[in-house]
Design an enzyme around this catalytic site. Structure first.
Site, mmCIF file in Angstrom:
data_model
loop_
_atom_site.group_PDB
_atom_site.id
_atom_site.type_symbol
_atom_site.label_atom_id
_atom_site.label_comp_id
_atom_site.label_asym_id
_atom_site.label_seq_id
_atom_site.Cartn_x
_atom_site.Cartn_y
_atom_site.Cartn_z
ATOM 1 N N HIS A 218 77.311 82.933 -44.858
ATOM 2 C CA HIS A 218 77.909 84.260 -44.991
ATOM 3 C C HIS A 218 76.819 85.184 -45.503
ATOM 4 O O HIS A 218 76.244 84.943 -46.573
ATOM 5 C CB HIS A 218 79.088 84.228 -45.959
ATOM 6 C CG HIS A 218 79.793 85.550 -46.064
ATOM 7 N ND1 HIS A 218 80.626 85.866 -47.104
ATOM 8 C CD2 HIS A 218 79.772 86.641 -45.265
ATOM 9 C CE1 HIS A 218 81.104 87.086 -46.944
ATOM 10 N NE2 HIS A 218 80.592 87.580 -45.822
ATOM 11 N N ASP A 219 76.511 86.240 -44.768
ATOM 12 C CA ASP A 219 75.368 87.072 -45.123
ATOM 13 C C ASP A 219 75.477 87.651 -46.534
ATOM 14 O O ASP A 219 74.457 87.830 -47.217
ATOM 15 C CB ASP A 219 75.139 88.182 -44.084
ATOM 16 C CG ASP A 219 76.394 88.988 -43.763
ATOM 17 O OD1 ASP A 219 77.413 88.845 -44.451
ATOM 18 O OD2 ASP A 219 76.341 89.753 -42.776
ATOM 19 N N ASN A 279 85.884 94.359 -51.385
ATOM 20 C CA ASN A 279 85.341 94.949 -50.157
ATOM 21 C C ASN A 279 85.595 96.452 -50.141
ATOM 22 O O ASN A 279 86.726 96.891 -50.344
ATOM 23 C CB ASN A 279 86.011 94.337 -48.931
ATOM 24 C CG ASN A 279 85.368 93.042 -48.502
ATOM 25 O OD1 ASN A 279 84.844 92.310 -49.334
ATOM 26 N ND2 ASN A 279 85.412 92.756 -47.221
#
Length: 480
Positions: A218-219, A279
Site C-alpha cells: 500500500h503506497d 482520509n
C-alpha cells in the site's frame, strides 16, 4: 524508480515515467492494467540490472483470475459508482459499529468489502478462483507467485488489525469467500524471481534471476515508513498526493466508537505498526480543477498566495468530491450551499482548496490526539504535497505546530528501504528513518505566532465541524 542504498548513502532516480489513464467502457470506470504492466516492463528494461524489485500501489482495487490464472477483465476503478448503495446492503447484515469493531477500518464506499458486495451475482465474480490486489497482481505477472501483502490487505475491511489475520466472522456473515485471497505475506518477505519471459523482455540477466521483494505494497504504508522522524516519537504525518492521509503511527489499533464516528481507520504498517489516520480528499481537488482549467501549477500558487486566508472554505473530507468532473463548479456550489462566499477565479478556487486542506489536516491531527491520548510536537508532510510550500505553511499555521516537509517521493523511498533491509543493507525502521533524515533535503515551516491568525483558524475549524455534523445528521435521517 531506482535507488542506491549504503549505510551512508540513499539516492533515488527516476528510470521511467508512464501515464495512468482510467478508461470508461459502457457505464463502468476501469483501470487500464495492461498498459500499467507494459509501463513496468519498459521501466525495468530502462533501469537495467538491480539487486531487488518491489511494487507498491494504491489500495482496495483488485483483479480477478480464473482457474488458469488468466485475468477476468480490467479491474474496476474505486471512483466508479457501482458501490454507492453497497454500504447500506452491508450494514443491514453487519451494522456499522460491529464492522468497525471487527476491522477498525473507516467507512469509505469504495473499500474492497463494498466492491465485492456490489459485484455479488456477476458472472465475473462467479468465475473467479483468485483475487489479487493491484500490486500483488503486477507482482504475480512478474514472478508467477501469488500472495496478499499485509498492509494492503488491511485496507480491504476484511482483516482484523489486532490479530493481523482475516476476519472470518465478517466475511462469513456477508457471504464473502476469503479463499479467493492468496496467502498473506509481510513486507520484507521474498515474493519470487522474475520469470524467464520477463527477463527476456527486459534484457535483465538470466544467469541469476532478479528477486522480487515484498514491500509495504500500500503506497501510504511505504510513505509512512519513509517519514524521517528521528527526534521524537510524538509526531503526526500527512501523506499528501491525490489523497491526504493524516494521522499517527501506533503500536496497536484503536477501535472505539468515538474513532468510528470520527471516521478514523486502523491500517497496518511495517513492523507491526498501525496507521491510525483519516482520509482527506487531498490534492485531487486541485488536480481536477487544473484539468478543467488546463493551467500550470506554479502561477496558480503564486496568485493564490496573494489572497487572504480563509475567505473561501469547503469540507475537504466531503465524499461529494470523490467523483471526477467539473470540480471548480462543485467547489463553488459547496461554498454557496454552506452560506459562504464562493470563489470565482482559478486563483480563488486554488486558495479555497489549500486553506480547506490545511484545515482538514488540523482537524485530523487534533482528533487523532484526542482519540488516542497521544500528543504531537511536530507534523511531517511527505509525498507530492511536500513540494507545495504554500500548503505546508498553511498547514503549520492551521495546526499551530512546526511542519517538516519531505521527502516528496516518500512511497518510493519506503519501498526501496524495505527492500534494502530485507537484503541486509539497513536495520530497523528507526535506522531507515535516520538514513533518510541524513541524506534527504527537508524543509521546516514554523507556525505563525500571531494571536489573530490562531483564532481565525480555530473559528474556521468550528464552522466546518458544525457543517459536517449537520450533514451527517441529514444523511443519517435519510438512511432506511
Amino acid at each position: 524508480m531506482t535507488a542506491r542504498v549504503t549505510p551512508n548513502e540513499l539516492t533515488l532516480k527516476e528510470a521511467h515515467r508512464f501515464p495512468n489513464r482510467p478508461v470508461r467502457t459502457a457505464d463502468t470506470l476501469h483501470w487500464d492494467i495492461l498498459a500499467l504492466y507494459a509501463g513496468i516492463i519498459d521501466g525495468l528494461r530502462t533501469a537495467g540490472p538491480v539487486t531487488s524489485i518491489g511494487i507498491d500501489g494504491w489500495a482496495v482495487d483488485y483483479g480477478l483470475l480464473d482457474a488458469d490464472g488468466a485475468l477476468l477483465g480490467n479491474p474496476v476503478h474505486y471512483r466508479d459508482t457501482r458501490t454507492e448503495s453497497a454500504p447500506e446492503t452491508v450494514w443491514a447484515t453487519v451494522p456499522a459499529p460491529e464492522l468497525y469493531a471487527a476491522t477498525g477500518i473507516q467507512h469509505a464506499p469504495f473499500n474492497t468489502l463494498y466492491q465485492l458486495t456490489a459485484a455479488r451475482g456477476t458472472a465475473q465474480l462467479a468465475a473467479a478462483e483468485r483475487l489479487l490486489l493491484i500490486p500483488d497482481l503486477l507482482t504475480y505477472w512478474l514472478t508467477g507467485e501469488q500472495g496478499t501483502e499485509l498492509t494492503n490487505a488491511s485496507t480491504t475491511q476484511l482483516l482484523d488489525p489486532h490479530t493481523k489475520t482475516w476476519s472470518y466472522d465478517v466475511a462469513t456473515r456477508l457471504d464473502i469467500n476469503l479463499d479467493l485471497f492468496a496467502p498473506l505475506r509481510h513486507p520484507g518477505h521474498p515474493a519470487g524471481h522474475l520469470l524467464p519471459h520477463v527477463l527476456e523482455e527486459t534484457g535483465l540477466p538470466t544467469t541469476t534471476p532478479t528477486p522480487v521483494t515484498t514491500v509495504a505494497s500500500h503506497d501510504t504504508a511505504s510513505a509512512v515508513a519513509a517519514v524521517p522522524a528521528t527526534t521524537t516519537d510524538n509526531f503526526a504525518y500527512i501523506c499528501t498526493g491525490t489523497w491526504s492521509l493524516a494521522g499517527l503511527e501506533l503500536d496497536a489499533p484503536v477501535r472505539t466508537e468515538a474513532g468510528r464516528a470520527a471516521n478514523f481507520t486502523n491500517e497496518l504498517g511495517i513492523d507491526g505498526t498501525v496507521r491510525y489516520l483519516r482520509n482527506i480528499m487531498g490534492l485531487w481537488l486541485l488536480q481536477e480543477c487544473r484539468r478543467a482549467w488546463k493551467s500550470d501549477l506554479e502561477p496558480l500558487l503564486r496568485q493564490a498566495a496573494e489572497i487572504p486566508a480563509l475567505q473561501y472554505l469547503v469540507d475537504a473530507s466531503d465524499p461529494a468530491f470523490l467523483p471526477p468532473g467539473n470540480m471548480p463548479h462543485r467547489i463553488a456550489q459547496a461554498c454557496a450551499a454552506a452560506g459562504r462566499p464562493a470563489p470565482t477565479t482559478p486563483a480563488e478556487t486554488t486558495r479555497c482548496i489549500l486553506d480547506s486542506l490545511a484545515l482538514a489536516h488540523r482537524q485530523a491531527i487534533d482528533d487523532a490526539q484526542r482519540l488516542t491520548g497521544r500528543s504531537v510536537d511536530v507534523v511531517h508532510i511527505v509525498g507530492g504535497g511536500a513540494r507545495n510550500a504554500l500548503l505546508c505553511q498553511l498547514t503549520a499555521d492551521a495546526c499551530g505546530l512546526p511542519v517538516v516537509a519531505g521527502p516528496a517521493e516518500a512511497a518510493a523511498f519506503g519501498n526501496v528501504l524495505v527492500q534494502a533491509r530485507a537484503h541486509g543493507l539497513t536495520a530497523d525502521r528507526h535506522e531507515m528513518r535516520a538514513l533518510l533524515a541524513r541524506t534527504q533535503p527537508l524543509a521546516r515551516y514554523e507556525p505563525t505566532s500571531d494571536r489573530r491568525t490562531r483564532s481565525a483558524w480555530a473559528e474556521a475549524s468550528r464552522r466546518i465541524t458544525s457543517q459536517r455534523i449537520t450533514s451527517q445528521r441529514i444523511a443519517a435521517h435519510r438512511l432506511p
